[in-house]
Write an enzyme that holds these catalytic residues in place. Structure first.
Site, PDB file in Angstrom:
ATOM      1  N   GLU A 294      17.142 -14.914 -23.964  1.00 38.82           N
ATOM      2  CA  GLU A 294      17.530 -14.042 -22.855  1.00 38.82           C
ATOM      3  C   GLU A 294      16.823 -14.438 -21.563  1.00 38.82           C
ATOM      4  O   GLU A 294      16.303 -13.581 -20.836  1.00 38.82           O
ATOM      5  CB  GLU A 294      17.243 -12.575 -23.210  1.00 38.82           C
ATOM      6  CG  GLU A 294      17.999 -12.122 -24.446  1.00 38.82           C
ATOM      7  CD  GLU A 294      17.877 -10.636 -24.744  1.00 38.82           C
ATOM      8  OE1 GLU A 294      16.799 -10.065 -24.504  1.00 38.82           O
ATOM      9  OE2 GLU A 294      18.862 -10.058 -25.233  1.00 38.82           O
ATOM     10  N   ASP A 368      21.168  -7.177 -33.197  1.00 40.94           N
ATOM     11  CA  ASP A 368      20.134  -6.588 -32.349  1.00 40.94           C
ATOM     12  C   ASP A 368      19.924  -5.116 -32.629  1.00 40.94           C
ATOM     13  O   ASP A 368      20.274  -4.293 -31.799  1.00 40.94           O
ATOM     14  CB  ASP A 368      20.514  -6.780 -30.869  1.00 40.94           C
ATOM     15  CG  ASP A 368      19.384  -6.366 -29.942  1.00 40.94           C
ATOM     16  OD1 ASP A 368      18.261  -6.189 -30.432  1.00 40.94           O
ATOM     17  OD2 ASP A 368      19.633  -6.227 -28.735  1.00 40.94           O
ATOM     18  N   GLU A 390      10.737  -7.163 -37.877  1.00 43.02           N
ATOM     19  CA  GLU A 390      10.704  -6.418 -36.617  1.00 43.02           C
ATOM     20  C   GLU A 390      11.744  -5.300 -36.678  1.00 43.02           C
ATOM     21  O   GLU A 390      12.943  -5.554 -36.693  1.00 43.02           O
ATOM     22  CB  GLU A 390      10.993  -7.342 -35.426  1.00 43.02           C
ATOM     23  CG  GLU A 390      10.987  -6.612 -34.089  1.00 43.02           C
ATOM     24  CD  GLU A 390      11.134  -7.539 -32.876  1.00 43.02           C
ATOM     25  OE1 GLU A 390      10.559  -8.660 -32.885  1.00 43.02           O
ATOM     26  OE2 GLU A 390      11.833  -7.162 -31.926  1.00 43.02           O
ATOM     27  N   GLU A 396      17.052   2.426 -28.957  1.00 44.99           N
ATOM     28  CA  GLU A 396      17.914   1.801 -27.948  1.00 44.99           C
ATOM     29  C   GLU A 396      19.393   2.044 -28.247  1.00 44.99           C
ATOM     30  O   GLU A 396      20.165   2.370 -27.354  1.00 44.99           O
ATOM     31  CB  GLU A 396      17.608   0.304 -27.909  1.00 44.99           C
ATOM     32  CG  GLU A 396      18.486  -0.465 -26.949  1.00 44.99           C
ATOM     33  CD  GLU A 396      18.102  -1.941 -26.873  1.00 44.99           C
ATOM     34  OE1 GLU A 396      17.138  -2.362 -27.552  1.00 44.99           O
ATOM     35  OE2 GLU A 396      18.778  -2.675 -26.125  1.00 44.99           O
ATOM     36  N   TRP A 546      27.645 -10.167 -24.820  1.00 44.97           N
ATOM     37  CA  TRP A 546      27.153  -8.894 -24.296  1.00 44.97           C
ATOM     38  C   TRP A 546      28.316  -7.908 -24.106  1.00 44.97           C
ATOM     39  O   TRP A 546      28.136  -6.834 -23.565  1.00 44.97           O
ATOM     40  CB  TRP A 546      26.417  -9.090 -22.959  1.00 44.97           C
ATOM     41  CG  TRP A 546      25.060  -9.699 -23.120  1.00 44.97           C
ATOM     42  CD1 TRP A 546      24.400  -9.940 -24.287  1.00 44.97           C
ATOM     43  CD2 TRP A 546      24.186 -10.147 -22.070  1.00 44.97           C
ATOM     44  NE1 TRP A 546      23.165 -10.508 -24.040  1.00 44.97           N
ATOM     45  CE2 TRP A 546      23.011 -10.652 -22.681  1.00 44.97           C
ATOM     46  CE3 TRP A 546      24.261 -10.177 -20.682  1.00 44.97           C
ATOM     47  CZ2 TRP A 546      21.944 -11.177 -21.945  1.00 44.97           C
ATOM     48  CZ3 TRP A 546      23.197 -10.689 -19.949  1.00 44.97           C
ATOM     49  CH2 TRP A 546      22.051 -11.187 -20.577  1.00 44.97           C
TER      50      TRP A 546
END
Ligand code: BDP
Length: 702
Positions: A294, A368, A390, A396, A546
């Site tokens: 990113e 994600d 993770e 989010e 995206w």
């Protein structure tokens, strides 16, 4: 008489004020049942320690504070007083019978010779045992006949703070950053200590304190001094500090003309910097790196690999105890590719080339942190690399701080997934605890949801996700329910009926959220940038992956991303058993169906309904379930603290409004492809697609 007065005063002190949630699960309010209180108090007359370690002092002080609050009894702390009975004896022992099966942070709690003995090989172990004892009292468990041993499954149990130097928090939904960089190192905000206590109480022993999209500023002497001050506060709670680093720092900070990891000046710069860090933070945990992801700089900018970058840092860390955590969250902008495969493809050739000090930190799913992702295909496919987990605790994509969503079942679903790497039973959990391939290090990280809000996490129930993350990092075999039960008893209410109702709400909350947002394995349909609310029609963005259409691939035929051999073949990254589990649309679990298959709108599913009908039923049902949660919550009004009750009540109203927003947006939008009627008895939305689209536009207004 005096004793009664003290108890009364303590009761008033701990109960009078409305509860702002700031004490998290460490409330230590006086137990209301006097018999229970007296029962505990009769077993606890003094605290004995046998060490000068600051961590042991923390443990003893915490017990003292806890007993005073919970039992209304001040208990003294003395050195080597274990001869008497009725004591809580904190004992570090190198090789006593109690500690033989213990790992470094593990502990044993046993009833012995009239004492409660908390033994461990290390001070941290004793600290975790002390918190376990307090938890037992907080949740009303019996202390007689104690015989309890506990070892952490994972060595590094870590929070990742995505906090910036300017006080903002990337993907933070609970106010601004809790770290007051402008005040440090001179003023220590008392909240740092509360934070440390909360973490230690659930076994978290590491924190990376700045955003992975890192500023080089954190490596300046000025900031290292500030970080050193934070580390000093966290150390007595057994927590080590990590720093996220910007790979370009040798250039931006060191004045070099390159940050090439194979350049000797660059390597020297990192070696010197690492030495300097240790002056401020002698027990520095290590580096956390987001590179070539990113827009962040990384070794690929110089034609080098992720391993070249990571190994350079691990060389700098070689004289010290810490590690290098290198993130696997990488992807290129390839409109024809499948982002699902990116990290795997980039890292696979590097398996076996990372230094043993390097841990590659992999998100739970391949895209994600979507509400429901299949486990990341890297798990089970990198036998020669230490892989860490993770998770994202901050929500989010999971309702941020307005939707009640308990994440433990989601974390567990991933940890319990079978990779079949070494046959049946090769779970993701066994990959990340190091046991499957006998790796020395192990890591579970959670992106923190803490902020400056009085209650730390915005939504009062989001505290449960911080709590659950820590508990699972310690022991992933705990059930989500058990963790919820503990948390509810320590935070919400002692009333058993209300506890059951809240537990039910929590356990149903994730499936409910998924129903009205991402049913049947849909993904990435949220609003652009802010990631709030639905925007399934999003077709243009900075990168194809995206957008929403990239993921759902709706057309006149059907819905979903075909990841079988016919199209992206991402399924081939998994072992054959997993491929079989998900590879056939007729057998694939409905939870993951549209992750792997482009399914015709008219196809009959195992529920007896067509895809279109099933989709509608789930969106609608999700909304109805939120309404039921509201009713359940209202029924507990008299049992919950007023401030907390109203806080949750208000957020549930928002959740209902937004569940309807998701439902209408998705149903109306997908209807433009399916062109099928919304099945009765469901009542079609009363607003038009254009009207719903306008709702998200508001979020883009500047
Ligand atoms: C995504 C977030 C972005 C993070 C990125 C990461 O949208 O803000 O920087 O992950 O993990 O989920 O690096």
């Amino acid at each position: 008489m005096l004793k009664k007065l003290v108890i009364l005063l303590t009761f008033i002190m701990f109960n009078a004020a409305a509860d702002d949630g700031s004490r998290l699960w460490l409330k230590y309010d006086l137990l209301k049942d006097a018999r229970q209180r007296d029962g505990y108090a009769s077993l606890i007359k003094y605290i004995s320690i046998n060490s000068d370690s600051p961590i042991i002092a923390t443990a003893a002080n915490e017990l003292q504070m806890g007993f005073e609050g919970l039992l209304g009894k001040k208990v003294s702390i003395s050195k080597n007083a274990s001869g008497k009975t009725g004591g809580v004896v904190l004992e570090i022992s190198a090789d006593g019978a109690n500690v033989q099966s213990l790992m470094d942070d593990g502990f044993a709690i046993t009833a012995q010779k009239g004492n409660i003995l908390i033994s461990a090989k290390t001070p941290s172990g004793v600290l975790y045992g002390a918190f376990e004892l307090l938890r037992n009292i907080q949740t009303g468990k019996s202390l007689s006949n104690l015989a309890f041993t506990s070892n952490p499954k994972v060595k590094i149990r870590m929070l990742n703070h995505w906090d910036n130097a300017n006080g903002t928090v990337e993907r933070g939904y609970a106010g601004s950053s809790m770290w007051k960089w402008t005040e440090l190192p001179f003023r220590i905000d008392p909240r740092y200590i509360q934070y440390a206590r909360a973490n230690a109480s659930i076994g978290i022993n590491a924190a990376s304190i700045n955003n992975v999209n890192a500023s080089s500023r954190f490596l300046t002497a000025e900031y290292l001094e500030k970080i050193g001050a934070v580390a000093d506060v966290l150390r007595p709670y057994g927590i080590r500090v990590f720093i996220s680093v910007n790979f370009r720092s040798p250039r931006t900070l060191g004045g070099l003309d390159t940050s090439d990891p194979l350049d000797s000046n660059v390597r020297k710069w990192w070696n010197d910097k690492t030495k300097e860090i240790h002056k401020y933070v002698p027990d520095f945990g290590g580096f956390l790196v987001k590179a070539n992801s990113e827009g962040e700089p990384g070794p690929q900018d110089y034609g080098r690999t992720h391993a070249d970058g990571a190994n350079m840092l691990s060389e700098a860390m070689r004289p010290y105890k810490g590690v290098v955590i290198w993130r696997a969250f990488v992807y290129k902008a390839d409109p024809n590719g499948d982002r699902f495969k990116e990290a795997y493809d980039q890292f696979k050739p590097l398996d076996g080339t990372f230094d043993p000090k390097v841990i590659v930190q992999v998100k739970n799913g391949p895209i994600d942190f979507m509400p429901r992702e299949p486990f990341h295909p890297m798990f089970g496919a990198f036998p020669k690399t230490t892989l860490g987990m993770e998770f994202q605790i901050t929500q989010e994509y999971l309702g941020q701080s307005t939707h009640l969503t308990y994440l433990a079942p989601m974390f567990k679903e991933c940890l319990d997934s079978d990779t079949y790497a070494k046959g049946k039973g090769s779970t993701v959990a066994k990959v990340i605890d190091g046991s499957l391939e006998s790796h020395q290090n192990s890591l579970m990280a959670g992106v923190a949801n803490t902020g400056s809000d009085a209650n730390w996490t915005g939504h009062p129930f989001n505290q449960a996700n911080w709590y659950a993350f820590g508990r699972l990092a310690w022991d992933y075999t705990l059930s989500s329910e058990q963790i919820a039960i503990e948390w509810i008893a320590m935070t919400m209410t002692k009333n058993k009926i209300a506890q059951d109702k809240i537990r039910t709400m929590m356990m149903q909350s994730l499936p409910i959220y998924v129903s009205y947002t991402y049913p049947l394995g849909t993904a990435h349909m949220m609003g652009e940038g802010h990631h709030y609310g639905p925007e399934p029609w999003l077709a243009k963005s900075g990168r194809p992956d995206w957008t929403s259409v990239y993921y759902h691939r709706a057309d006149s035929v059907g819905l979903g991303f075909d990841r079988t051999g016919k199209v992206s073949n991402a399924l081939s990254l998994y072992k054959p058993e997993v491929q079989r589990q998900w590879g056939n649309a007729d057998e694939c679990s409905l939870d993951y169906l549209l992750w792997f298959h482009h399914v015709p709108w008219t196809k009959k599913l195992s529920t007896g309904r067509t895809l279109w009908e099933e989709l509608c039923v789930r969106y609608y049902d999700g909304v109805e379930q939120v309404k039921k949660m509201q009713v359940a919550w209202e029924s507990m009004k008299s049992e919950i603290d007023k401030e907390t009750f109203e806080n949750v009540e208000g957020r549930l109203k928002i959740q209902k409004k937004e569940a309807l927003w998701w439902r209408d947006a998705c149903v109306l939008y997908f209807n433009t492809y399916s062109k099928m009627l919304i099945p009765s008895p469901l009542v079609p939305p009363t607003r038009t697609l254009d009207e719903v689209k306008k709702l998200v536009e508001i979020y883009h207004l500047r």
